[in-house]
Design a protein around this motif. Structure first.
Motif, PDB file in Angstrom:
ATOM      1  N   THR A  71     -78.803  47.348 -93.189  1.00 25.69           N
ATOM      2  CA  THR A  71     -79.380  47.818 -94.197  1.00 25.69           C
ATOM      3  C   THR A  71     -78.825  47.566 -95.563  1.00 25.69           C
ATOM      4  O   THR A  71     -79.150  47.023 -96.578  1.00 25.69           O
ATOM      5  CB  THR A  71     -80.067  49.135 -94.263  1.00 25.69           C
ATOM      6  N   ARG A  72     -77.309  47.397 -95.562  1.00 23.74           N
ATOM      7  CA  ARG A  72     -76.463  47.330 -96.577  1.00 23.74           C
ATOM      8  C   ARG A  72     -76.996  45.605 -97.050  1.00 23.74           C
ATOM      9  O   ARG A  72     -77.257  45.456 -97.986  1.00 23.74           O
ATOM     10  CB  ARG A  72     -75.184  47.263 -96.507  1.00 23.74           C
ATOM     11  N   ILE A  73     -76.897  44.916 -95.947  1.00 26.79           N
ATOM     12  CA  ILE A  73     -76.957  43.255 -96.077  1.00 26.79           C
ATOM     13  C   ILE A  73     -78.371  43.114 -96.579  1.00 26.79           C
ATOM     14  O   ILE A  73     -78.684  42.485 -97.681  1.00 26.79           O
ATOM     15  CB  ILE A  73     -76.595  42.679 -94.755  1.00 26.79           C
ATOM     16  N   ALA A  76     -67.453  35.472-101.492  1.00 28.68           N
ATOM     17  CA  ALA A  76     -67.086  36.995-101.848  1.00 28.68           C
ATOM     18  C   ALA A  76     -68.130  37.444-102.622  1.00 28.68           C
ATOM     19  O   ALA A  76     -68.839  36.917-103.480  1.00 28.68           O
ATOM     20  CB  ALA A  76     -65.746  37.099-102.659  1.00 28.68           C
ATOM     21  N   GLY A  77     -68.768  38.828-102.033  1.00 32.26           N
ATOM     22  CA  GLY A  77     -69.606  39.347-102.940  1.00 32.26           C
ATOM     23  C   GLY A  77     -70.185  40.642-102.373  1.00 32.26           C
ATOM     24  O   GLY A  77     -69.277  41.281-101.367  1.00 32.26           O
ATOM     25  N   THR A  78     -71.001  41.171-102.868  1.00 35.69           N
ATOM     26  CA  THR A  78     -71.645  42.502-102.069  1.00 35.69           C
ATOM     27  C   THR A  78     -73.182  42.615-102.101  1.00 35.69           C
ATOM     28  O   THR A  78     -73.561  41.444-102.905  1.00 35.69           O
ATOM     29  CB  THR A  78     -71.022  43.774-102.857  1.00 35.69           C
ATOM     30  N   GLU A  79     -73.692  43.801-101.915  1.00 33.52           N
ATOM     31  CA  GLU A  79     -75.184  43.493-102.057  1.00 33.52           C
ATOM     32  C   GLU A  79     -75.630  44.180-103.505  1.00 33.52           C
ATOM     33  O   GLU A  79     -76.958  44.261-103.608  1.00 33.52           O
ATOM     34  CB  GLU A  79     -75.569  44.589-100.956  1.00 33.52           C
ATOM     35  N   GLN A  80     -74.626  44.233-104.480  1.00 29.37           N
ATOM     36  CA  GLN A  80     -75.073  44.793-105.885  1.00 29.37           C
ATOM     37  C   GLN A  80     -75.264  43.700-106.370  1.00 29.37           C
ATOM     38  O   GLN A  80     -74.728  42.518-106.277  1.00 29.37           O
ATOM     39  CB  GLN A  80     -74.050  45.576-106.068  1.00 29.37           C
ATOM     40  N   VAL A 138     -72.322  31.178 -91.173  1.00 23.21           N
ATOM     41  CA  VAL A 138     -71.506  32.468 -91.444  1.00 23.21           C
ATOM     42  C   VAL A 138     -72.112  33.493 -92.614  1.00 23.21           C
ATOM     43  O   VAL A 138     -71.774  34.620 -92.725  1.00 23.21           O
ATOM     44  CB  VAL A 138     -70.166  32.268 -91.690  1.00 23.21           C
ATOM     45  N   SER A 139     -73.135  33.053 -93.425  1.00 22.04           N
ATOM     46  CA  SER A 139     -73.762  33.930 -94.343  1.00 22.04           C
ATOM     47  C   SER A 139     -75.274  33.875 -94.261  1.00 22.04           C
ATOM     48  O   SER A 139     -75.833  34.909 -94.365  1.00 22.04           O
ATOM     49  CB  SER A 139     -73.154  33.341 -95.531  1.00 22.04           C
ATOM     50  N   HIS A 140     -75.896  32.796 -94.405  1.00 19.90           N
ATOM     51  CA  HIS A 140     -77.248  32.726 -94.727  1.00 19.90           C
ATOM     52  C   HIS A 140     -78.204  33.149 -93.629  1.00 19.90           C
ATOM     53  O   HIS A 140     -79.069  33.972 -93.718  1.00 19.90           O
ATOM     54  CB  HIS A 140     -77.646  31.267 -95.127  1.00 19.90           C
ATOM     55  N   GLY A 146     -72.978  28.858-107.155  1.00 22.48           N
ATOM     56  CA  GLY A 146     -73.919  29.105-106.234  1.00 22.48           C
ATOM     57  C   GLY A 146     -73.889  29.222-104.624  1.00 22.48           C
ATOM     58  O   GLY A 146     -72.624  28.584-104.126  1.00 22.48           O
ATOM     59  N   SER A 147     -74.414  29.978-103.967  1.00 19.60           N
ATOM     60  CA  SER A 147     -74.247  29.972-102.417  1.00 19.60           C
ATOM     61  C   SER A 147     -74.439  28.719-101.846  1.00 19.60           C
ATOM     62  O   SER A 147     -74.362  28.852-100.317  1.00 19.60           O
ATOM     63  CB  SER A 147     -74.980  31.255-101.960  1.00 19.60           C
ATOM     64  N   VAL A 148     -75.180  27.966-102.175  1.00 22.21           N
ATOM     65  CA  VAL A 148     -75.700  26.617-101.716  1.00 22.21           C
ATOM     66  C   VAL A 148     -75.214  25.319-102.592  1.00 22.21           C
ATOM     67  O   VAL A 148     -75.063  25.763-103.821  1.00 22.21           O
ATOM     68  CB  VAL A 148     -77.047  26.503-101.773  1.00 22.21           C
ATOM     69  N   ALA A 178     -68.525  25.024-107.272  1.00 23.68           N
ATOM     70  CA  ALA A 178     -67.752  25.786-106.504  1.00 23.68           C
ATOM     71  C   ALA A 178     -68.511  26.880-105.929  1.00 23.68           C
ATOM     72  O   ALA A 178     -69.697  27.261-106.362  1.00 23.68           O
ATOM     73  CB  ALA A 178     -66.614  26.667-107.426  1.00 23.68           C
ATOM     74  N   HIS A 179     -67.872  27.691-104.937  1.00 29.84           N
ATOM     75  CA  HIS A 179     -68.653  28.888-104.338  1.00 29.84           C
ATOM     76  C   HIS A 179     -67.546  29.846-103.805  1.00 29.84           C
ATOM     77  O   HIS A 179     -66.909  29.469-102.764  1.00 29.84           O
ATOM     78  CB  HIS A 179     -69.672  28.441-103.249  1.00 29.84           C
ATOM     79  N   PRO A 180     -67.369  31.008-104.541  1.00 31.77           N
ATOM     80  CA  PRO A 180     -66.653  32.048-104.004  1.00 31.77           C
ATOM     81  C   PRO A 180     -67.385  32.838-102.884  1.00 31.77           C
ATOM     82  O   PRO A 180     -68.246  33.178-102.883  1.00 31.77           O
ATOM     83  CB  PRO A 180     -66.556  33.029-105.223  1.00 31.77           C
ATOM     84  N   MET A 200     -81.818  36.007-105.322  1.00 31.74           N
ATOM     85  CA  MET A 200     -80.732  35.433-105.235  1.00 31.74           C
ATOM     86  C   MET A 200     -81.117  34.441-103.605  1.00 31.74           C
ATOM     87  O   MET A 200     -80.974  33.586-103.509  1.00 31.74           O
ATOM     88  CB  MET A 200     -79.536  35.954-105.163  1.00 31.74           C
ATOM     89  N   TRP A 201     -81.431  35.550-102.971  1.00 32.78           N
ATOM     90  CA  TRP A 201     -81.664  35.149-101.573  1.00 32.78           C
ATOM     91  C   TRP A 201     -82.792  34.408-101.284  1.00 32.78           C
ATOM     92  O   TRP A 201     -82.814  33.347-100.272  1.00 32.78           O
ATOM     93  CB  TRP A 201     -81.492  36.211-100.512  1.00 32.78           C
ATOM     94  N   ARG A 202     -83.898  34.586-102.081  1.00 31.92           N
ATOM     95  CA  ARG A 202     -85.258  33.637-101.746  1.00 31.92           C
ATOM     96  C   ARG A 202     -84.624  32.109-102.228  1.00 31.92           C
ATOM     97  O   ARG A 202     -84.905  31.348-101.349  1.00 31.92           O
ATOM     98  CB  ARG A 202     -86.108  34.146-102.806  1.00 31.92           C
ATOM     99  N   PRO A 207     -77.121  35.169 -90.913  1.00 30.50           N
ATOM    100  CA  PRO A 207     -76.877  36.574 -90.846  1.00 30.50           C
ATOM    101  C   PRO A 207     -77.770  37.467 -91.854  1.00 30.50           C
ATOM    102  O   PRO A 207     -78.221  38.632 -91.575  1.00 30.50           O
ATOM    103  CB  PRO A 207     -75.479  36.676 -91.132  1.00 30.50           C
ATOM    104  N   HIS A 208     -77.926  37.022 -93.098  1.00 30.93           N
ATOM    105  CA  HIS A 208     -78.504  37.814 -94.012  1.00 30.93           C
ATOM    106  C   HIS A 208     -80.204  37.906 -93.537  1.00 30.93           C
ATOM    107  O   HIS A 208     -80.562  38.920 -93.720  1.00 30.93           O
ATOM    108  CB  HIS A 208     -78.619  37.064 -95.455  1.00 30.93           C
ATOM    109  N   LEU A 209     -80.595  36.551 -92.968  1.00 34.17           N
ATOM    110  CA  LEU A 209     -81.831  36.443 -92.620  1.00 34.17           C
ATOM    111  C   LEU A 209     -82.201  37.547 -91.456  1.00 34.17           C
ATOM    112  O   LEU A 209     -83.284  38.038 -91.558  1.00 34.17           O
ATOM    113  CB  LEU A 209     -82.285  35.122 -92.144  1.00 34.17           C
TER     114      LEU A 209
HETATM  115  O1  LIG Z   1     -70.532  40.861 -98.395  1.00 29.97           O
HETATM  116  C1  LIG Z   1     -71.719  40.719 -98.815  1.00 29.97           C
HETATM  117  O2  LIG Z   1     -72.179  41.702 -99.050  1.00 29.97           O
HETATM  118  C2  LIG Z   1     -71.942  38.918 -98.757  1.00 29.97           C
HETATM  119  O3  LIG Z   1     -73.161  39.123 -98.542  1.00 29.97           O
HETATM  120  C3  LIG Z   1     -71.099  38.199 -99.294  1.00 29.97           C
HETATM  121  C4  LIG Z   1     -71.528  36.752 -99.075  1.00 29.97           C
HETATM  122  C5  LIG Z   1     -71.498  36.629 -97.520  1.00 29.97           C
HETATM  123  O4  LIG Z   1     -72.202  36.524 -96.972  1.00 29.97           O
HETATM  124  O5  LIG Z   1     -70.472  36.632 -97.197  1.00 29.97           O
HETATM  125  C6  LIG Z   1     -72.814  36.550 -99.460  1.00 29.97           C
HETATM  126  C7  LIG Z   1     -73.218  35.544-100.217  1.00 29.97           C
HETATM  127  C8  LIG Z   1     -72.444  34.618-100.941  1.00 29.97           C
HETATM  128  O6  LIG Z   1     -72.771  33.294-101.105  1.00 29.97           O
HETATM  129  C9  LIG Z   1     -70.895  34.781-100.199  1.00 29.97           C
HETATM  130  C10 LIG Z   1     -70.621  35.819 -99.979  1.00 29.97           C
END
Ligand SMILES: O=C(O)C(=O)C[C@]1(C(=O)O)C=C[C@@H](O)C=C1
Ligand SMILES: NC(=O)c1ccc[n+]([C@@H]2O[C@H](COP(=O)([O-])OP(=O)(O)OC[C@H]3O[C@@H](n4cnc5c(N)ncnc54)[C@H](O)[C@@H]3O)[C@@H](O)[C@H]2O)c1
Length: 314
Positions: free
Chosen positions: A229-231, A129-133, A191-193, A102-104, A125-127, A238-240, A195-197
């Motif tokens: 737009t990718r993000i 690493a991810g993508t928008e898929q 670094v992640s949450h 989980g991301s949190v 644990a939290h990797p 997941m993001w909610r 920026p997504h918002l």
């Molecule tokens: O590269 C992306 O698309 C991601 O959003 C990956 C990302 C990040 O913010 O870096 C997103 C959420 C995760 O918990 C870990 C990695």
């Protein structure tokens, strides 16, 4: 590194989306598990996982997948981990390592720990690493390569279990760091949450404009906007769940962000070019440092930067 790894006899993956399927690819490629048991809520997703040959057995009941497993990894949205843990608790094998991705982290610990029997080892644990898929087709072998994986052991966590999970993530190609769940949530908020918002917000603002039509936004989107737009295409469930479960840290970082945004607004209004130039120079330096550290996945130099040392915090 993978050669020295002592494989788990049965790993149960609960949830087989981007992260679960990437783990399955790694376990198969590096021989990390003698048996991979996959479970997910929907029969259709499970069927797809089977068609992709991601595991060795497929279960609609999570309890059946975890029975006899020495490693159980929850790969579901953070808002679901409590209910899933409750569902599997009675079927967990004594001595099993129970983990998640989980991301949190603090809220995940709070949701899972009360349901876990005392004879299992819980190592969240939290990797990073991810993508928008999302979904079982989205996973790939290289996802975790040269990316951080943060472990947040709980008080009294068994050191052998922590070391075993560290070795597992290292075999998946990750660099592992250990920290508290609370510190993890603060760092990830910035670094992640957030920026997504920001990405969700700017794309939403652009879509709501009256004088610039949606088709113009699509037609003329410059690369800066396209990156957002990718993000902003990342999984809504997941993001909610991330924002509802890391509320405090996100609000703290958003407060700072809003203050800094207001001072930028002031600089533009008063024609304060020096302030703008000074900030943009500092941020450019951070970008260069990320590239130099080999952490930019889009760069041709990704993976060639200096290797990090595995550092452990108390
Ligand atoms: O590269 C992306 O698309 C991601 O959003 C990956 C990302 C990040 O913010 O870096 C997103 C959420 C995760 O918990 C870990 C990695
Ligand atoms: N996507 C990322 O970039 C990323 C990166 C690191 C960590 N994470 C974390 O990994 C976890 C999974 O994310 P993902 O990107 O793999 O998501 P995903 O949407 O690709 O996959 C989630 C899987 O969980 C299943 N699922 C959902 N609720 C369930 C339930 N109650 N019981 C059983 N199965 C259920 C879904 O059917 C799906 O198979 C999340 O907690 C997320 O925060 C995601």
């Amino acid at each position: 590194m993978a050669e020295a790894f002592q494989p788990f006899s049965r790993v149960a993956l609960i949830g087989i989306g981007l992260i679960g399927s990437s783990l399955a690819h790694n376990m198969k490629a590096h021989g990390l598990a003698q048996h991979i048991a996959i479970t997910t809520r929907r029969a259709e997703t499970l069927k797809r996982a089977e068609a992709l040959d991601l595991g060795d057995s497929y279960h609609l009941e999570a309890a059946d997948a975890v029975a006899g497993a020495d490693l159980v990894i929850l790969c579901v949205p953070v808002g679901s981990v409590g209910a899933v843990t409750k569902e599997i608790a009675a079927s967990l094998a004594p001595g099993a390592i129970v983990s998640d991705v989980g991301s949190v982290k603090a809220s995940v610990v709070k949701a899972m720990q009360p349901h876990l029997p005392e004879n299992v080892h819980f190592v969240p644990a939290h990797p990073i690493a991810g993508t928008e898929q999302s979904g079982p087709d989205a996973g790939f072998l290289e996802l975790f390569e040269r990316r951080w994986c943060i472990l947040t052991p709980v008080e009294g966590s068994d050191e052998t279990a922590v070391e075993r999970l560290k070795a597992f993530w290292t075999a998946c190609g990750s660099d592992v760091e250990v920290m508290s769940a609370e510190h993890h949530d603060l760092v990830l908020a910035i670094v992640s949450h957030v920026p997504h918002l920001i990405a969700y917000n700017i794309v939403g603002t652009a879509a709501d404009l009256e004088k610039v039509t949606e088709s113009e936004v699509v037609k003329f989107s410059a690369s800066g906007f396209r990156d957002f737009t990718r993000i902003a295409a990342s999984d809504p469930t997941m993001w909610r769940d991330v924002f509802l479960n890391n509320r405090e840290a996100v609000l703290e970082m958003l407060g700072r962000f809003s203050e800094d945004l207001a001072s930028l607004q002031r600089a533009i209004r008063w024609g304060d070019g020096d302030s703008l130039f000074e900030l943009f120079s500092r941020t450019r330096k951070i970008r260069r440092e990320i590239i130099e550290a080999g952490q930019d996945t889009a760069s041709p130099d990704f993976g060639r930067g200096p290797k990090h040392e595995v550092k452990q915090e108390g």
